[in-house]
Design a protein around this motif. Structure first.
Motif: not given
Length: 56
Positions: A21-33, A38-46
């Motif tokens: 459970p601890a490993v799954l939660i850690t992987v989930g939080v890392a994926l969310l971050i 990635g959404c913040n750093c993506s170019p907004r011109e497209e």
């Protein structure tokens, strides 16, 4: 390491189950971050076909 019998395999898997459970939660939080960064750093011109700024 030799061939494991079923008892050794089940003992090994049961020892890992306490950390699962601890490993799954850690992987989930890392994926969310990672997705948020990635959404913040993506170019907004497209512009895509569905969400464009030109509304007539």
């Amino acid at each position: 390491m030799g061939i494991l019998n079923m008892r050794d395999l089940l003992a090994y898997l049961s020892s890992l189950s306490s950390y699962l459970p601890a490993v799954l939660i850690t992987v989930g939080v890392a994926l969310l971050i990672a997705c948020a960064v990635g959404c913040n750093c993506s170019p907004r011109e497209e512009k895509d076909d569905l969400f464009h700024r030109e509304v007539y």
